[in-house]
Design a protein around this motif. Structure first.
Motif, PDB file in Angstrom:
ATOM      1  N   ILE B  57       0.869  -1.167   0.000  1.00 54.87           N
ATOM      2  CA  ILE B  57       0.000   0.000   0.000  1.00 54.87           C
ATOM      3  C   ILE B  57       0.908   1.218   0.000  1.00 54.87           C
ATOM      4  CG2 ILE B  57      -1.826   1.253   1.214  1.00 54.87           C
ATOM      5  CD1 ILE B  57      -3.135  -1.219   1.545  1.00 54.87           C
ATOM      6  N   ASN B  58       0.712   2.073  -0.977  1.00 51.65           N
ATOM      7  CA  ASN B  58       1.568   3.247  -1.149  1.00 51.65           C
ATOM      8  C   ASN B  58       3.043   2.859  -1.082  1.00 51.65           C
ATOM      9  OD1 ASN B  58      -0.725   4.845  -1.422  1.00 51.65           O
ATOM     10  ND2 ASN B  58      -0.921   5.015   0.803  1.00 51.65           N
ATOM     11  N   GLN B  59       3.348   1.753  -1.766  1.00 52.93           N
ATOM     12  CA  GLN B  59       4.706   1.275  -1.976  1.00 52.93           C
ATOM     13  C   GLN B  59       5.382   0.737  -0.710  1.00 52.93           C
ATOM     14  OE1 GLN B  59       6.894   4.081  -4.387  1.00 52.93           O
ATOM     15  NE2 GLN B  59       5.391   3.935  -6.029  1.00 52.93           N
ATOM     16  N   ASN B  60       4.579   0.405   0.286  1.00 45.19           N
ATOM     17  CA  ASN B  60       5.112  -0.275   1.473  1.00 45.19           C
ATOM     18  C   ASN B  60       4.401  -1.606   1.632  1.00 45.19           C
ATOM     19  OD1 ASN B  60       7.019   1.581   2.738  1.00 45.19           O
ATOM     20  ND2 ASN B  60       5.226   2.919   2.920  1.00 45.19           N
ATOM     21  N   MET B  61       5.188  -2.676   1.752  1.00 44.95           N
ATOM     22  CA  MET B  61       4.563  -3.982   1.896  1.00 44.95           C
ATOM     23  C   MET B  61       3.817  -4.061   3.215  1.00 44.95           C
ATOM     24  SD  MET B  61       6.454  -7.119   0.204  1.00 44.95           S
ATOM     25  CE  MET B  61       8.144  -6.837  -0.271  1.00 44.95           C
ATOM     26  N   THR B  62       2.654  -4.698   3.169  1.00 43.98           N
ATOM     27  CA  THR B  62       1.869  -4.858   4.383  1.00 43.98           C
ATOM     28  C   THR B  62       1.319  -6.274   4.444  1.00 43.98           C
ATOM     29  OG1 THR B  62      -0.020  -4.073   5.649  1.00 43.98           O
ATOM     30  CG2 THR B  62      -0.231  -3.973   3.269  1.00 43.98           C
ATOM     31  N   ARG B  63       1.235  -6.787   5.655  1.00 46.15           N
ATOM     32  CA  ARG B  63       0.611  -8.093   5.846  1.00 46.15           C
ATOM     33  C   ARG B  63      -0.691  -7.934   6.619  1.00 46.15           C
ATOM     34  NH1 ARG B  63       5.932  -9.895   6.015  1.00 46.15           N
ATOM     35  NH2 ARG B  63       6.332 -11.585   4.541  1.00 46.15           N
ATOM     36  N   GLN B  64      -1.005  -6.700   6.979  1.00 44.44           N
ATOM     37  CA  GLN B  64      -2.201  -6.485   7.790  1.00 44.44           C
ATOM     38  C   GLN B  64      -3.353  -5.957   6.952  1.00 44.44           C
ATOM     39  OE1 GLN B  64      -0.297  -3.871  10.482  1.00 44.44           O
ATOM     40  NE2 GLN B  64       0.270  -5.511  11.885  1.00 44.44           N
ATOM     41  N   ASP B  65      -4.544  -6.076   7.516  1.00 44.15           N
ATOM     42  CA  ASP B  65      -5.699  -5.486   6.874  1.00 44.15           C
ATOM     43  C   ASP B  65      -5.707  -4.003   7.241  1.00 44.15           C
ATOM     44  OD1 ASP B  65      -7.886  -5.405   5.333  1.00 44.15           O
ATOM     45  OD2 ASP B  65      -9.268  -6.191   6.837  1.00 44.15           O
ATOM     46  N   VAL B  66      -5.953  -3.156   6.271  1.00 40.07           N
ATOM     47  CA  VAL B  66      -5.966  -1.719   6.566  1.00 40.07           C
ATOM     48  C   VAL B  66      -7.141  -1.066   5.868  1.00 40.07           C
ATOM     49  CG1 VAL B  66      -3.476  -1.500   6.901  1.00 40.07           C
ATOM     50  CG2 VAL B  66      -4.417  -1.230   4.627  1.00 40.07           C
ATOM     51  N   ALA B  67      -7.535   0.096   6.381  1.00 43.00           N
ATOM     52  CA  ALA B  67      -8.601   0.883   5.758  1.00 43.00           C
ATOM     53  C   ALA B  67      -8.013   1.598   4.546  1.00 43.00           C
ATOM     54  CB  ALA B  67      -9.146   1.879   6.765  1.00 43.00           C
ATOM     55  N   LEU B  68      -8.722   1.586   3.445  1.00 39.78           N
ATOM     56  CA  LEU B  68      -8.245   2.241   2.225  1.00 39.78           C
ATOM     57  C   LEU B  68      -8.674   3.704   2.217  1.00 39.78           C
ATOM     58  CD1 LEU B  68      -9.077  -0.615  -0.299  1.00 39.78           C
ATOM     59  CD2 LEU B  68      -6.919  -0.156   0.866  1.00 39.78           C
ATOM     60  N   GLN B  69      -7.758   4.547   1.753  1.00 42.25           N
ATOM     61  CA  GLN B  69      -8.013   5.993   1.704  1.00 42.25           C
ATOM     62  C   GLN B  69      -7.984   6.455   0.251  1.00 42.25           C
ATOM     63  OE1 GLN B  69      -8.524   7.440   4.576  1.00 42.25           O
ATOM     64  NE2 GLN B  69      -7.723   5.840   5.923  1.00 42.25           N
ATOM     65  N   PRO B  70      -8.771   7.497  -0.071  1.00 46.77           N
ATOM     66  CA  PRO B  70      -8.695   8.039  -1.430  1.00 46.77           C
ATOM     67  C   PRO B  70      -7.238   8.402  -1.751  1.00 46.77           C
ATOM     68  CG  PRO B  70     -10.504   9.053  -0.234  1.00 46.77           C
ATOM     69  CD  PRO B  70      -9.745   8.223   0.766  1.00 46.77           C
ATOM     70  N   GLY B  71      -6.817   8.100  -2.956  1.00 47.44           N
ATOM     71  CA  GLY B  71      -5.444   8.401  -3.355  1.00 47.44           C
ATOM     72  C   GLY B  71      -4.485   7.251  -3.136  1.00 47.44           C
ATOM     73  N   ASP B  72      -4.932   6.199  -2.451  1.00 46.93           N
ATOM     74  CA  ASP B  72      -4.031   5.072  -2.179  1.00 46.93           C
ATOM     75  C   ASP B  72      -3.628   4.344  -3.464  1.00 46.93           C
ATOM     76  OD1 ASP B  72      -3.871   5.418   0.515  1.00 46.93           O
ATOM     77  OD2 ASP B  72      -5.253   3.804   1.055  1.00 46.93           O
ATOM     78  N   GLU B  73      -2.407   3.840  -3.447  1.00 46.44           N
ATOM     79  CA  GLU B  73      -1.911   2.986  -4.528  1.00 46.44           C
ATOM     80  C   GLU B  73      -1.711   1.598  -3.931  1.00 46.44           C
ATOM     81  OE1 GLU B  73       1.216   4.432  -7.315  1.00 46.44           O
ATOM     82  OE2 GLU B  73       2.422   2.802  -6.475  1.00 46.44           O
ATOM     83  N   ILE B  74      -2.497   0.645  -4.420  1.00 46.64           N
ATOM     84  CA  ILE B  74      -2.434  -0.720  -3.888  1.00 46.64           C
ATOM     85  C   ILE B  74      -1.836  -1.605  -4.971  1.00 46.64           C
ATOM     86  CG2 ILE B  74      -3.791  -2.670  -3.018  1.00 46.64           C
ATOM     87  CD1 ILE B  74      -5.540   0.486  -2.772  1.00 46.64           C
ATOM     88  N   ALA B  75      -0.804  -2.354  -4.612  1.00 44.79           N
ATOM     89  CA  ALA B  75      -0.144  -3.205  -5.602  1.00 44.79           C
ATOM     90  C   ALA B  75      -0.178  -4.664  -5.154  1.00 44.79           C
ATOM     91  CB  ALA B  75       1.303  -2.764  -5.816  1.00 44.79           C
ATOM     92  N   PHE B  76      -0.483  -5.540  -6.088  1.00 46.09           N
ATOM     93  CA  PHE B  76      -0.462  -6.979  -5.842  1.00 46.09           C
ATOM     94  C   PHE B  76       0.634  -7.591  -6.693  1.00 46.09           C
ATOM     95  CE2 PHE B  76      -4.845  -5.752  -4.924  1.00 46.09           C
ATOM     96  CZ  PHE B  76      -5.053  -6.357  -3.699  1.00 46.09           C
ATOM     97  N   PHE B  77       1.484  -8.395  -6.067  1.00 48.41           N
ATOM     98  CA  PHE B  77       2.546  -9.030  -6.852  1.00 48.41           C
ATOM     99  C   PHE B  77       2.999 -10.346  -6.209  1.00 48.41           C
ATOM    100  CE2 PHE B  77       4.272  -5.308  -4.512  1.00 48.41           C
ATOM    101  CZ  PHE B  77       5.121  -5.915  -3.607  1.00 48.41           C
ATOM    102  N   PRO B  78       3.620 -11.200  -7.027  1.00 52.90           N
ATOM    103  CA  PRO B  78       4.121 -12.477  -6.507  1.00 52.90           C
ATOM    104  C   PRO B  78       5.424 -12.252  -5.726  1.00 52.90           C
ATOM    105  CG  PRO B  78       4.619 -12.281  -8.842  1.00 52.90           C
ATOM    106  CD  PRO B  78       3.827 -11.070  -8.474  1.00 52.90           C
ATOM    107  N   PRO B  79       5.905 -13.290  -5.008  1.00 52.51           N
ATOM    108  CA  PRO B  79       7.179 -13.158  -4.303  1.00 52.51           C
ATOM    109  C   PRO B  79       8.275 -12.652  -5.243  1.00 52.51           C
ATOM    110  CG  PRO B  79       6.102 -15.187  -3.672  1.00 52.51           C
ATOM    111  CD  PRO B  79       5.275 -14.607  -4.785  1.00 52.51           C
ATOM    112  N   VAL B  80       9.169 -11.857  -4.700  1.00 49.75           N
ATOM    113  CA  VAL B  80      10.165 -11.182  -5.534  1.00 49.75           C
ATOM    114  C   VAL B  80      11.332 -12.131  -5.862  1.00 49.75           C
ATOM    115  CG1 VAL B  80       9.498  -8.961  -4.572  1.00 49.75           C
ATOM    116  CG2 VAL B  80      11.438 -10.201  -3.571  1.00 49.75           C
ATOM    117  N   THR B  81      11.947 -11.905  -7.000  1.00 50.41           N
ATOM    118  CA  THR B  81      13.010 -12.814  -7.461  1.00 50.41           C
ATOM    119  C   THR B  81      14.182 -12.064  -8.102  1.00 50.41           C
ATOM    120  OG1 THR B  81      11.789 -13.103  -9.541  1.00 50.41           O
ATOM    121  CG2 THR B  81      11.420 -14.758  -7.857  1.00 50.41           C
ATOM    122  N   GLY B  82      14.513 -10.898  -7.523  1.00 47.53           N
ATOM    123  CA  GLY B  82      15.627 -10.131  -8.080  1.00 47.53           C
ATOM    124  C   GLY B  82      16.975 -10.683  -7.645  1.00 47.53           C
TER     125      GLY B  82
END
Lengths: 147, 83
Positions: B57-82
């Motif tokens: 959420i807003n470019q910070n990984m989260t494991r918790q449930d949070v309330a969404l705010q207008p303007g939020d950027e939510i990203a879904f992605f698989p485990p990272v492999t860099g």
């Protein structure tokens, strides 16, 4: 301190930049390159995707944590994105510190965290087609050692 | 308005890079947004319900449930492999 770029980098030049500080007694660098095999399959190419903005922040957070844990004079992280081929350089992590122990530890810590926390994804080309690379449990275990 | 982004294999699986959801079109909690998106089809359900799915959420990984705010950027992605 952080570069995310499509272009190749010059490890020798990066090393020389780490040498600048006279209070440093140790420089450790790591360079990761593209292998031509993975999971028993020939790999002809690798595409690196990232999350612009978040990736830079995640790398900065990793550097901040390394600098909080060890006394480091200089840190450099480079990660390439886009299309690469076997033998190409992908990633560079370099640290300069007063003593070797700190330098070795910080370099390994940063690579372990980069592999599990920075939003990059690899897609590789094999004779059977393109496939996204799955995460490795061993990478997570390596990162968990630092908790 | 919130922005929902998908990366790597998720983007390809869902054939979707970004969703823009206007006020009233999205659930107020992250968990509810995931349930809402899971209704879009089988592939969406798999991505939203997988234990492997990472969320930022807003470019910070989260494991918790949070309330969404207008303007939020939510990203879904698989485990990272860099690296």
């Amino acid at each position: 301190m952080i570069s995310i770029q499509a272009e190749d980098f010059n490890p020798g030049r990066e090393y020389e930049r780490l040498e600048g500080n006279k209070s440093s007694g140790a420089i450790v660098t790591f360079t990761g390159t593209v292998r031509d095999m993975n999971l028993g399959d020939q790999v002809g190419g690798l595409f690196l995707e990232h999350y612009p903005g978040m990736t830079e922040n995640a790398l900065q957070a990793i550097i901040d944590e390394a600098m909080a844990r060890w006394e480091l004079q200089s840190v450099r992280v480079i990660h390439r994105i886009g299309q690469m081929y076997p033998g190409d350089r992908i990633v560079f992590v370099g640290v300069a510190s007063a003593h070797r122990k700190e330098a070795f530890a910080a370099c390994e810590f940063m690579m372990d965290y980069l592999k599990t926390r920075a939003p990059f994804w690899k897609k590789e080309t094999t004779p059977d087609g393109d496939r996204w690379v799955d995460e490795r449990e061993s990478d997570q275990e390596a990162a968990d050692r630092w908790l | 308005m919130i922005k929902v982004l998908f990366f790597a294999s998720f983007r390809e699986k869902l054939n979707c890079e970004q969703l823009i959801l206007e006020e009233g079109e999205y659930a107020s909690l992250l968990s509810a947004l995931k349930s809402q998106l899971a209704e879009k089809g089988e592939d969406w359900r798999e991505v939203m319900m997988s234990d492997r799915t990472l969320v930022a959420i807003n470019q910070n990984m989260t494991r918790q449930d949070v309330a969404l705010q207008p303007g939020d950027e939510i990203a879904f992605f698989p485990p990272v492999t860099g690296g």
